[in-house]
Design an enzyme around this catalytic site. Structure first.
Site: not given
Ligand code: BDR
Ligand code: CA
Length: 313
Positions: A243
């Site tokens: 992400h």
């Molecule tokens: C986001 O939530 C976290 O778990 C990850 O680091 C990312 O920023 C994805 O939904």
């Protein structure tokens, strides 16, 4: 051209860590003024420590890490150890950091830096809940007009949610903060799940990290091996989504991404849909656009870029 000045606001998190590494590996394009830690994936005591460990892994012992807010503006903290493990960086062992934590609070660092640098020259890169950024805006509303851009990972439209059926984790954890940030008037670019769920680390892409033959490459591959088990089980996908590195990749190669400039509002009231990013993708309201909401990326180009940059460390 001189590098773009950025502040990374983060809750590491394996994918946050890869984002930080990519930024630190790109000094021609990005000058990382500081890294501000926030509570999110794991509590603040761990996110600030993890941020320092990642800077050391990158070989940047002079990087500056600031600790920020340890809880959302108006709610108890929700964490994501079920995804990232107990430490937030499970999957690879790193030594405790020697890099000291800076004395200043992250919120003060954000305010002071935005006031000290020429207006419109500092880009904020939030990779976690938006608590630190919202606190800074509350405490010093004048900084909103000085922010060059906010490029953040959070939200979803077509992919809807990952922590609830309706909400993405970063926005869900602190929806009041997200609402304040989306209303602040600074230019905003959003990397929602719609994009990041296309940034999947397939076995072949992870092999490319491992085949770099470096400590950093090995570590990235081991982290990804760890957290992909969760997404494989949940989505039946071919690997884990990276992400947060989408934010840094966008700063390096914006042409990898496409999206729409639309209105985005944050649901804060409903128990059912709290933290939902209500993006007017189809432009069916006359609400003014306040963010560029990305919808697609060139995944092969993204991983080629990441592998190359990680290979420099
Ligand atoms: C986001 O939530 C976290 O778990 C990850 O680091 C990312 O920023 C994805 O939904
Ligand atoms: Ca994160």
């Amino acid at each position: 051209m001189s590098p773009r000045k950025i502040i990374i606001d983060t809750d590491p998190g394996q994918d946050d860590a890869v984002a930080i590494l990519t930024a630190l590996a790109s000094p021609e394009e990005l000058e990382v003024l500081g890294i501000t830690a926030v509570a999110g994936n794991v509590p603040l005591a761990l996110t600030q420590k993890n941020a320092r460990m990642v800077c050391e892994l990158a070989g940047r012992p002079r990087a500056r890490v600031f600790a920020g807010c340890d809880a959302p503006l108006a709610r108890p903290l929700v964490t994501a150890e079920h995804v990232h493990g107990k430490t937030g960086l499970d999957g690879a062992e790193l030594p405790d950091p020697a890099l000291p934590l800076q004395d200043a609070h992250a919120v003060d660092f954000l305010i002071d830096t935005l006031r000290a640098e020429p207006g419109g020259t500092v880009t904020l890169c939030p990779l976690g809940p938006l608590t630190n950024i919202a606190c800074a805006l509350q405490k010093a509303p004048d900084i909103a007009g000085r922010i060059a851009e906010i490029v953040l990972m959070g939200g979803a439209y077509f992919e809807v949610g990952n922590i609830t059926p309706a909400a993405e984790f970063n926005i869900y954890v602190d929806p009041e903060a997200a609402a304040a940030v989306f209303a602040c008037g600074a230019p905003i670019t959003v990397m929602p799940l719609d994009v990041t769920h296309k940034a999947l680390v397939t076995p072949e892409r992870n092999r490319a990290f491992r085949d770099l033959g470096t400590r950093v490459g090995e570590t990235v591959a081991a982290w990804t091996d760890f957290f992909e088990r969760f997404d494989k089980e949940k989505y039946g996908s071919d690997g884990a989504p990276l992400h947060d590195p989408c934010v840094i990749a966008y700063l390096l190669k914006p042409e990898l991404f496409s999206g729409r400039h639309v209105n985005v509002e944050i649901e804060t009231a409903s128990d059912l849909t709290r933290g939902m990013t209500v993006a007017d993708w189809w432009r069916v309201t006359d609400r003014a656009p306040n963010a560029t909401f990305m919808g697609d990326l060139d995944a092969d180009g993204f991983f080629a870029l990441l592998t190359k940059r990680i290979g420099r460390l």
